[in-house]
Write a protein that holds these residues in place. Structure first.
Motif, PDB file in Angstrom:
ATOM      1  N   ASP A  66     -10.012 -30.294 -60.211  1.00 49.86           N
ATOM      2  CA  ASP A  66     -10.377 -28.999 -59.641  1.00 49.86           C
ATOM      3  C   ASP A  66      -9.653 -27.868 -60.360  1.00 49.86           C
ATOM      4  OD1 ASP A  66     -11.971 -30.295 -57.833  1.00 49.86           O
ATOM      5  OD2 ASP A  66     -10.525 -30.194 -56.183  1.00 49.86           O
ATOM      6  N   ASP A  67      -8.396 -28.088 -60.696  1.00 45.85           N
ATOM      7  CA  ASP A  67      -7.633 -27.042 -61.354  1.00 45.85           C
ATOM      8  C   ASP A  67      -8.141 -26.812 -62.768  1.00 45.85           C
ATOM      9  OD1 ASP A  67      -5.090 -25.345 -60.925  1.00 45.85           O
ATOM     10  OD2 ASP A  67      -4.814 -26.169 -62.933  1.00 45.85           O
ATOM     11  N   ARG A  68      -8.541 -27.870 -63.457  1.00 41.22           N
ATOM     12  CA  ARG A  68      -9.097 -27.717 -64.798  1.00 41.22           C
ATOM     13  C   ARG A  68     -10.344 -26.836 -64.759  1.00 41.22           C
ATOM     14  NH1 ARG A  68      -9.623 -32.621 -65.826  1.00 41.22           N
ATOM     15  NH2 ARG A  68      -7.703 -33.040 -66.971  1.00 41.22           N
ATOM     16  N   LEU A  69     -11.171 -27.050 -63.742  1.00 37.51           N
ATOM     17  CA  LEU A  69     -12.376 -26.237 -63.572  1.00 37.51           C
ATOM     18  C   LEU A  69     -12.008 -24.786 -63.269  1.00 37.51           C
ATOM     19  CD1 LEU A  69     -15.420 -25.838 -63.230  1.00 37.51           C
ATOM     20  CD2 LEU A  69     -15.176 -26.622 -60.850  1.00 37.51           C
ATOM     21  N   LEU A  70     -11.022 -24.594 -62.398  1.00 41.34           N
ATOM     22  CA  LEU A  70     -10.605 -23.235 -62.049  1.00 41.34           C
ATOM     23  C   LEU A  70     -10.020 -22.499 -63.259  1.00 41.34           C
ATOM     24  CD1 LEU A  70      -8.976 -23.825 -58.533  1.00 41.34           C
ATOM     25  CD2 LEU A  70     -11.074 -22.555 -59.020  1.00 41.34           C
ATOM     26  N   GLN A  71      -9.296 -23.210 -64.119  1.00 47.81           N
ATOM     27  CA  GLN A  71      -8.755 -22.585 -65.325  1.00 47.81           C
ATOM     28  C   GLN A  71      -9.877 -22.109 -66.239  1.00 47.81           C
ATOM     29  OE1 GLN A  71      -5.641 -24.780 -67.390  1.00 47.81           O
ATOM     30  NE2 GLN A  71      -4.966 -25.714 -65.477  1.00 47.81           N
ATOM     31  N   ASP A  72     -10.911 -22.949 -66.394  1.00 45.82           N
ATOM     32  CA  ASP A  72     -12.058 -22.558 -67.222  1.00 45.82           C
ATOM     33  C   ASP A  72     -12.764 -21.344 -66.634  1.00 45.82           C
ATOM     34  OD1 ASP A  72     -11.540 -24.615 -68.975  1.00 45.82           O
ATOM     35  OD2 ASP A  72     -12.972 -26.005 -68.044  1.00 45.82           O
TER      36      ASP A  72
END
Length: 262
Positions: free
Chosen positions: A219-225
């Motif tokens: 989820d955090d990887r998606l939020l960073q993108d």
């Protein structure tokens, strides 16, 4: 003037003030051990740090300085600037020279030592505020939020209360890659100072603060993108002002900021 040499600690500096009074030695320069002595000096006094002496001097400061003045001493010391040692040494010494009924020296900005301590404290306070603005957390799979920083001054002790209040129900770790320590908070336990015995094995990069792929939450990887996309989308190229951006967000902070990662 006698040159004082000490171990580079705040207790060592306070002990130097105690010794200056106890031995009637006017405060000259305060140097860290190993620094070359000036060509012309009356002698050297090697300070042996003593907790009881330091505590007595600090207790005296608490009686003679306002809360703001005491905070000024602490802030300036967290700068870790060797050039602060002598002005701070003289400043503390002068505090005890003032009669109890006299106006506190802390507002006498015509005094070069008071002004030097105040200016350094302001720099530390400024970076304290910037750290609150520029810290970027990443979420690990276990729910812990991680942020890596590398400030010019040792401001982590000044910002932990802010993040504990703001993220009271979430575990987090803020790690200073330059000073090799951090603060970890896991409610309901209080915030605690931590170090790693082997930094080579930590699951994040000290170079850019990124969590390793097997640790970071999907989820955090998606939020960073999404955040990087948003950051680029709101940029109006016709209004770009690199000079102002560097003034508001100095380049030294970029390496740990999500929006500056590729």
């Amino acid at each position: 003037m006698t040159v004082f040499t000490f171990d580079g600690t705040l207790d060592g500096l306070l002990t130097a003030v105690f010794d200056a009074y106890a031995q009637h030695l006017p405060p000259g320069e305060l140097l860290r051990r190993g620094q070359p002595l000036p060509l012309f000096c009356d002698g050297e006094h090697a300070v042996t740090t003593a907790d009881d002496k330091a505590a007595r001097v600090w207790a005296g400061l608490e009686k003679r300085l306002s809360r703001e003045g005491l905070h000024l001493v602490t802030l300036s010391w967290l700068s870790e600037l060797p050039e602060l040692d002598t002005p701070l040494f003289r400043y503390v010494y002068k505090v005890f020279q003032q009669p109890p009924t006299a106006k506190s020296i802390e507002t006498n900005y015509a005094d070069p030592d008071v002004l030097a301590v105040r200016n350094v404290a302001r720099r530390v306070a400024h970076e304290q505020q910037r750290m609150k603005q520029f810290i970027r957390f990443q979420k690990a799979k276990d729910g812990t939020y991680l942020a890596v920083v590398s400030p010019d001054h040792n401001v982590l002790p000044l910002i932990t209360d802010h993040f504990q209040d703001r993220f009271r129900d979430q575990p987090w770790l803020i790690y200073d890659a330059h000073r090799h320590y951090g603060y970890y908070y896991a409610p309901p336990q209080p915030t605690m100072r931590i170090t790693f015995g082997d930094e080579a094995s930590v699951p994040f990069s000290l170079e850019d603060g990124r969590l390793s792929d097997d640790i970071v939450s999907s989820d955090d990887r998606l939020l960073q993108d999404l955040w990087r996309t948003y950051f680029k989308a709101i940029c109006i190229r016709e209004r770009l002002n690199p000079r102002k951006q560097l003034n508001d967000m100095p380049r030294r902070y970029w390496k740990y900021m999500t929006e500056k990662h590729k």
